[in-house]
Design a protein around this motif. Structure first.
Motif, PDB file in Angstrom:
ATOM      1  N   ALA A 118      98.228  50.098  30.200  1.00 31.25           N
ATOM      2  CA  ALA A 118      99.633  50.456  30.376  1.00 31.25           C
ATOM      3  C   ALA A 118     100.381  49.330  31.090  1.00 31.25           C
ATOM      4  O   ALA A 118      99.791  48.465  31.752  1.00 31.25           O
ATOM      5  CB  ALA A 118      99.750  51.753  31.171  1.00 31.25           C
ATOM      6  N   ALA A 119     101.694  49.359  30.985  1.00 34.73           N
ATOM      7  CA  ALA A 119     102.511  48.298  31.588  1.00 34.73           C
ATOM      8  C   ALA A 119     102.309  48.218  33.095  1.00 34.73           C
ATOM      9  O   ALA A 119     102.319  47.126  33.678  1.00 34.73           O
ATOM     10  CB  ALA A 119     103.984  48.536  31.260  1.00 34.73           C
ATOM     11  N   ALA A 123     100.568  58.857  16.456  1.00 35.49           N
ATOM     12  CA  ALA A 123     101.458  60.016  16.357  1.00 35.49           C
ATOM     13  C   ALA A 123     101.509  60.601  14.956  1.00 35.49           C
ATOM     14  O   ALA A 123     101.744  61.803  14.775  1.00 35.49           O
ATOM     15  CB  ALA A 123     102.867  59.639  16.820  1.00 35.49           C
ATOM     16  N   ALA A 124     101.277  59.783  13.947  1.00 37.04           N
ATOM     17  CA  ALA A 124     101.363  60.272  12.565  1.00 37.04           C
ATOM     18  C   ALA A 124     100.273  61.276  12.246  1.00 37.04           C
ATOM     19  O   ALA A 124     100.481  62.197  11.441  1.00 37.04           O
ATOM     20  CB  ALA A 124     101.291  59.093  11.593  1.00 37.04           C
ATOM     21  N   ALA A 125      99.102  61.136  12.871  1.00 36.83           N
ATOM     22  CA  ALA A 125      97.974  62.002  12.534  1.00 36.83           C
ATOM     23  C   ALA A 125      97.550  62.919  13.672  1.00 36.83           C
ATOM     24  O   ALA A 125      96.687  63.776  13.482  1.00 36.83           O
ATOM     25  CB  ALA A 125      96.778  61.149  12.103  1.00 36.83           C
ATOM     26  N   SER A 126      98.135  62.752  14.854  1.00 41.23           N
ATOM     27  CA  SER A 126      97.706  63.514  16.022  1.00 41.23           C
ATOM     28  C   SER A 126      98.892  64.127  16.760  1.00 41.23           C
ATOM     29  O   SER A 126     100.033  63.716  16.580  1.00 41.23           O
ATOM     30  CB  SER A 126      96.930  62.606  16.995  1.00 41.23           C
ATOM     31  N   ARG A 127      98.600  65.090  17.605  1.00 37.95           N
ATOM     32  CA  ARG A 127      99.609  65.687  18.477  1.00 37.95           C
ATOM     33  C   ARG A 127      99.540  64.962  19.819  1.00 37.95           C
ATOM     34  O   ARG A 127      98.576  65.106  20.573  1.00 37.95           O
ATOM     35  CB  ARG A 127      99.313  67.185  18.670  1.00 37.95           C
ATOM     36  N   LEU A 128     100.539  64.131  20.105  1.00 36.83           N
ATOM     37  CA  LEU A 128     100.563  63.385  21.353  1.00 36.83           C
ATOM     38  C   LEU A 128     101.258  64.190  22.442  1.00 36.83           C
ATOM     39  O   LEU A 128     102.361  64.691  22.247  1.00 36.83           O
ATOM     40  CB  LEU A 128     101.284  62.046  21.177  1.00 36.83           C
ATOM     41  N   VAL A 129     100.585  64.288  23.584  1.00 31.25           N
ATOM     42  CA  VAL A 129     101.160  64.965  24.746  1.00 31.25           C
ATOM     43  C   VAL A 129     101.102  63.995  25.916  1.00 31.25           C
ATOM     44  O   VAL A 129     100.017  63.611  26.364  1.00 31.25           O
ATOM     45  CB  VAL A 129     100.395  66.260  25.092  1.00 31.25           C
ATOM     46  N   VAL A 130     102.260  63.575  26.389  1.00 30.09           N
ATOM     47  CA  VAL A 130     102.336  62.622  27.501  1.00 30.09           C
ATOM     48  C   VAL A 130     102.519  63.408  28.798  1.00 30.09           C
ATOM     49  O   VAL A 130     103.479  64.187  28.940  1.00 30.09           O
ATOM     50  CB  VAL A 130     103.507  61.644  27.305  1.00 30.09           C
ATOM     51  N   LEU A 131     101.616  63.215  29.747  1.00 33.65           N
ATOM     52  CA  LEU A 131     101.711  63.907  31.031  1.00 33.65           C
ATOM     53  C   LEU A 131     102.670  63.144  31.939  1.00 33.65           C
ATOM     54  O   LEU A 131     102.433  61.987  32.277  1.00 33.65           O
ATOM     55  CB  LEU A 131     100.336  64.007  31.678  1.00 33.65           C
ATOM     56  N   PRO A 167      99.088  55.229  34.775  1.00 35.16           N
ATOM     57  CA  PRO A 167      98.418  54.672  35.959  1.00 35.16           C
ATOM     58  C   PRO A 167      99.076  55.162  37.245  1.00 35.16           C
ATOM     59  O   PRO A 167      99.964  56.027  37.218  1.00 35.16           O
ATOM     60  CB  PRO A 167      98.613  53.174  35.763  1.00 35.16           C
ATOM     61  N   GLU A 168      98.661  54.575  38.383  1.00 40.72           N
ATOM     62  CA  GLU A 168      99.181  55.021  39.685  1.00 40.72           C
ATOM     63  C   GLU A 168     100.704  54.939  39.769  1.00 40.72           C
ATOM     64  O   GLU A 168     101.350  55.804  40.339  1.00 40.72           O
ATOM     65  CB  GLU A 168      98.572  54.170  40.805  1.00 40.72           C
ATOM     66  N   GLY A 169     101.283  53.902  39.193  1.00 40.80           N
ATOM     67  CA  GLY A 169     102.723  53.727  39.281  1.00 40.80           C
ATOM     68  C   GLY A 169     103.513  54.518  38.259  1.00 40.80           C
ATOM     69  O   GLY A 169     104.741  54.399  38.183  1.00 40.80           O
ATOM     70  N   GLY A 170     102.824  55.298  37.448  1.00 37.47           N
ATOM     71  CA  GLY A 170     103.507  56.097  36.443  1.00 37.47           C
ATOM     72  C   GLY A 170     103.710  55.343  35.137  1.00 37.47           C
ATOM     73  O   GLY A 170     103.420  54.146  35.031  1.00 37.47           O
ATOM     74  N   ILE A 171     104.225  56.048  34.160  1.00 36.99           N
ATOM     75  CA  ILE A 171     104.482  55.456  32.846  1.00 36.99           C
ATOM     76  C   ILE A 171     105.869  54.826  32.846  1.00 36.99           C
ATOM     77  O   ILE A 171     106.844  55.445  33.279  1.00 36.99           O
ATOM     78  CB  ILE A 171     104.379  56.531  31.753  1.00 36.99           C
ATOM     79  N   ALA A 172     105.960  53.592  32.393  1.00 37.50           N
ATOM     80  CA  ALA A 172     107.234  52.871  32.392  1.00 37.50           C
ATOM     81  C   ALA A 172     108.245  53.545  31.464  1.00 37.50           C
ATOM     82  O   ALA A 172     107.869  54.147  30.450  1.00 37.50           O
ATOM     83  CB  ALA A 172     107.003  51.429  31.958  1.00 37.50           C
ATOM     84  N   PRO A 173     109.545  53.460  31.800  1.00 38.95           N
ATOM     85  CA  PRO A 173     110.577  54.108  30.983  1.00 38.95           C
ATOM     86  C   PRO A 173     110.551  53.717  29.507  1.00 38.95           C
ATOM     87  O   PRO A 173     110.722  54.574  28.639  1.00 38.95           O
ATOM     88  CB  PRO A 173     111.873  53.646  31.655  1.00 38.95           C
TER      89      PRO A 173
END
Length: 243
Positions: A112-113, A163-171, A196-202
């Motif tokens: 992740a970023a 995303a085309a073949a799966s159900r994505l769930v972002v926590l 990660p610890e700092g979270g997901i970037a916008p």
């Protein structure tokens, strides 16, 4: 409950066959768990084979057992996938261990970023092997017939492609929906994405959202990256009827 061990030979073994545990697995059986002749144990290959066996000879370098029953355990469907962002210390490894014990079917390391830890060059193979070893031991501890596969480290773009073949769930703590209320029925994989610890970037959140991912929150508290994934696996397992 009988002690459980994992050996590749379980894949082809049939009733009345002899199977030998050697190396680290023999040491674990004989020295750590102290199995005895005549004791019943279970064996698996991590790919659905499930054997019940009786110990015939026990030594620190080799344990020989006779197979007395065999079962083929089907792989769970839909599959439950944890995308775990690389994290500092051992927090990502703790997530791998707990999620495996709780029933996850695949684990995807995510660069992740905001990941402080970076898997670059030789670290990619070394990190993946480390996570796979953790998953193997956790699956053995939990007496699982299927050991989750650890995929190669993924980029955000590669995750969006799922995303085309799966159900994505972002926590995400700012999510509008709760994980406990999601409808996850169907045949598509359910992919849980943990930052990660700092979270997901916008911009990462925007990319996931544009691809059709659900941005969801677990509850009113903010969990560490090491606990969010396993908690979500437990919740979704209940929704899928596994628990």
């Amino acid at each position: 409950m009988a002690l459980h061990f994992v050996v590749d030979a379980a894949a082809d073994a049939r009733v009345d066959d002899r199977v030998a545990l050697t190396g680290a697995e023999a040491h674990h059986a004989a020295v750590v768990r102290r199995v005895r002749e005549g004791e019943r144990i279970t064996l698996g290959d991590g790919r659905g084979a499930w054997l019940t066996a009786e110990c015939e000879s026990v030594g620190p370098k080799e344990v020989v057992v006779r197979v007395i029953a065999r079962e083929e355990v089907p792989a769970p469907t839909p599959r439950l996938v944890l995308v775990q962002a690389l994290a500092k210390g051992d927090r990502d490894e703790l997530a791998v261990q707990a999620a495996t014990e709780l029933g996850v079917d695949e684990i995807v390391p995510w660069q992740a970023a905001r990941s402080v830890s970076r898997w670059e060059g030789a670290k990619k193979a070394k990190g993946r092997a480390r996570w796979q070893a953790i998953a193997r031991e956790a699956a053995k501890q939990a007496h699982r017939a299927w050991i989750p596969e650890v995929a190669e480290v993924a980029t955000t773009r590669e995750l969006v492609g799922r995303a085309a073949a799966s159900r994505l769930v972002v926590l995400e703590p700012t999510g509008a929906e709760r994980v406990s209320g999601l409808d996850v029925a169907g045949s598509r994989d359910v992919v849980l994405i943990v930052g990660p610890e700092g979270g997901i970037a916008p911009d990462e959140l925007a990319g996931f959202s544009d691809a059709g991912a659900t941005i969801a929150v677990l509850g009113d508290t903010v969990l560490r990256t090491s606990t969010a994934g396993p908690a979500a696996v437990a919740v979704v397992s209940t929704r899928l009827g596994r628990w």
